[in-house]
Design a protein around this motif. Structure first.
Motif, PDB file in Angstrom:
ATOM      1  N   MET A 171      66.522  24.330  16.172  1.00 15.29           N
ATOM      2  CA  MET A 171      66.024  22.980  15.930  1.00 15.29           C
ATOM      3  C   MET A 171      64.578  23.000  15.451  1.00 15.29           C
ATOM      4  O   MET A 171      64.207  22.267  14.558  1.00 15.29           O
ATOM      5  CB  MET A 171      66.181  22.147  17.210  1.00 15.29           C
ATOM      6  N   MET A 172      63.746  23.853  16.007  1.00 13.29           N
ATOM      7  CA  MET A 172      62.332  23.861  15.660  1.00 13.29           C
ATOM      8  C   MET A 172      62.135  24.195  14.184  1.00 13.29           C
ATOM      9  O   MET A 172      61.305  23.576  13.520  1.00 13.29           O
ATOM     10  CB  MET A 172      61.555  24.849  16.535  1.00 13.29           C
ATOM     11  N   VAL A 173      62.906  25.142  13.633  1.00 12.26           N
ATOM     12  CA  VAL A 173      62.763  25.502  12.226  1.00 12.26           C
ATOM     13  C   VAL A 173      63.093  24.307  11.347  1.00 12.26           C
ATOM     14  O   VAL A 173      62.344  23.974  10.423  1.00 12.26           O
ATOM     15  CB  VAL A 173      63.660  26.710  11.866  1.00 12.26           C
ATOM     16  N   GLU A 174      64.190  23.620  11.632  1.00 12.10           N
ATOM     17  CA  GLU A 174      64.582  22.465  10.845  1.00 12.10           C
ATOM     18  C   GLU A 174      63.550  21.344  10.954  1.00 12.10           C
ATOM     19  O   GLU A 174      63.258  20.657   9.981  1.00 12.10           O
ATOM     20  CB  GLU A 174      65.962  21.945  11.267  1.00 12.10           C
ATOM     21  N   ALA A 175      63.000  21.155  12.130  1.00 12.24           N
ATOM     22  CA  ALA A 175      61.993  20.110  12.336  1.00 12.24           C
ATOM     23  C   ALA A 175      60.729  20.426  11.544  1.00 12.24           C
ATOM     24  O   ALA A 175      60.168  19.553  10.879  1.00 12.24           O
ATOM     25  CB  ALA A 175      61.673  19.966  13.821  1.00 12.24           C
ATOM     26  N   LEU A 176      60.279  21.661  11.585  1.00 11.13           N
ATOM     27  CA  LEU A 176      59.056  22.036  10.880  1.00 11.13           C
ATOM     28  C   LEU A 176      59.239  22.023   9.364  1.00 11.13           C
ATOM     29  O   LEU A 176      58.294  21.759   8.626  1.00 11.13           O
ATOM     30  CB  LEU A 176      58.583  23.419  11.334  1.00 11.13           C
ATOM     31  N   ALA A 177      60.445  22.298   8.897  1.00 12.46           N
ATOM     32  CA  ALA A 177      60.714  22.371   7.461  1.00 12.46           C
ATOM     33  C   ALA A 177      60.525  21.029   6.751  1.00 12.46           C
ATOM     34  O   ALA A 177      60.407  20.993   5.530  1.00 12.46           O
ATOM     35  CB  ALA A 177      62.125  22.894   7.225  1.00 12.46           C
ATOM     36  N   GLN A 178      60.456  19.939   7.492  1.00 13.07           N
ATOM     37  CA  GLN A 178      60.276  18.626   6.862  1.00 13.07           C
ATOM     38  C   GLN A 178      58.818  18.295   6.563  1.00 13.07           C
ATOM     39  O   GLN A 178      58.529  17.292   5.919  1.00 13.07           O
ATOM     40  CB  GLN A 178      60.895  17.534   7.734  1.00 13.07           C
ATOM     41  N   PHE A 179      57.892  19.141   6.988  1.00 14.97           N
ATOM     42  CA  PHE A 179      56.469  18.850   6.825  1.00 14.97           C
ATOM     43  C   PHE A 179      55.838  19.687   5.719  1.00 14.97           C
ATOM     44  O   PHE A 179      56.105  20.879   5.595  1.00 14.97           O
ATOM     45  CB  PHE A 179      55.714  19.108   8.131  1.00 14.97           C
ATOM     46  N   ILE A 180      54.981  19.049   4.936  1.00 13.45           N
ATOM     47  CA  ILE A 180      54.164  19.742   3.949  1.00 13.45           C
ATOM     48  C   ILE A 180      52.954  20.291   4.704  1.00 13.45           C
ATOM     49  O   ILE A 180      52.379  19.559   5.514  1.00 13.45           O
ATOM     50  CB  ILE A 180      53.714  18.766   2.849  1.00 13.45           C
ATOM     51  N   PRO A 181      52.539  21.494   4.546  1.00 12.29           N
ATOM     52  CA  PRO A 181      52.929  22.500   3.581  1.00 12.29           C
ATOM     53  C   PRO A 181      54.023  23.445   4.090  1.00 12.29           C
ATOM     54  O   PRO A 181      54.396  24.371   3.387  1.00 12.29           O
ATOM     55  CB  PRO A 181      51.633  23.266   3.345  1.00 12.29           C
ATOM     56  N   LEU A 182      54.520  23.230   5.293  1.00 16.81           N
ATOM     57  CA  LEU A 182      55.504  24.150   5.860  1.00 16.81           C
ATOM     58  C   LEU A 182      56.797  24.189   5.060  1.00 16.81           C
ATOM     59  O   LEU A 182      57.480  25.221   5.028  1.00 16.81           O
ATOM     60  CB  LEU A 182      55.795  23.782   7.320  1.00 16.81           C
ATOM     61  N   ALA A 183      57.143  23.102   4.400  1.00 22.15           N
ATOM     62  CA  ALA A 183      58.380  23.034   3.631  1.00 22.15           C
ATOM     63  C   ALA A 183      58.397  24.062   2.502  1.00 22.15           C
ATOM     64  O   ALA A 183      59.475  24.457   2.051  1.00 22.15           O
ATOM     65  CB  ALA A 183      58.569  21.627   3.069  1.00 22.15           C
TER      66      ALA A 183
END
Length: 66
Positions: free
Chosen positions: A1-13
């Motif tokens: 879940m944490m990876v998917e949650a973080l992937a929605q944020f710039i610049p992490l995406a």
């Protein structure tokens, strides 16, 4: 879940899957109560905060009024 949650944020995406997984391994999920202060004006901190749910109030004057 944490990876998917973080992937929605710039610049992490823009990170590769491997780099994003590494970032998620270093991240910590926290839940805060209303009124909790994350940081104060002028304070120096090397952390980043990403809001997954809820609301944040900013008080630039320091008087407690958002």
């Amino acid at each position: 879940m944490m990876v998917e949650a973080l992937a929605q944020f710039i610049p992490l995406a823009d990170l590769s899957g491997e780099a994003l997984a590494q970032a998620a391994g270093l991240a910590a999920g926290i839940a805060l109560q209303p009124g909790h202060v994350l940081f104060r004006k002028g304070a120096h901190d090397n952390r980043s905060f990403y809001l997954l749910a809820g609301e944040v109030a900013l008080d630039a004057e320091g008087d407690g009024a958002p």
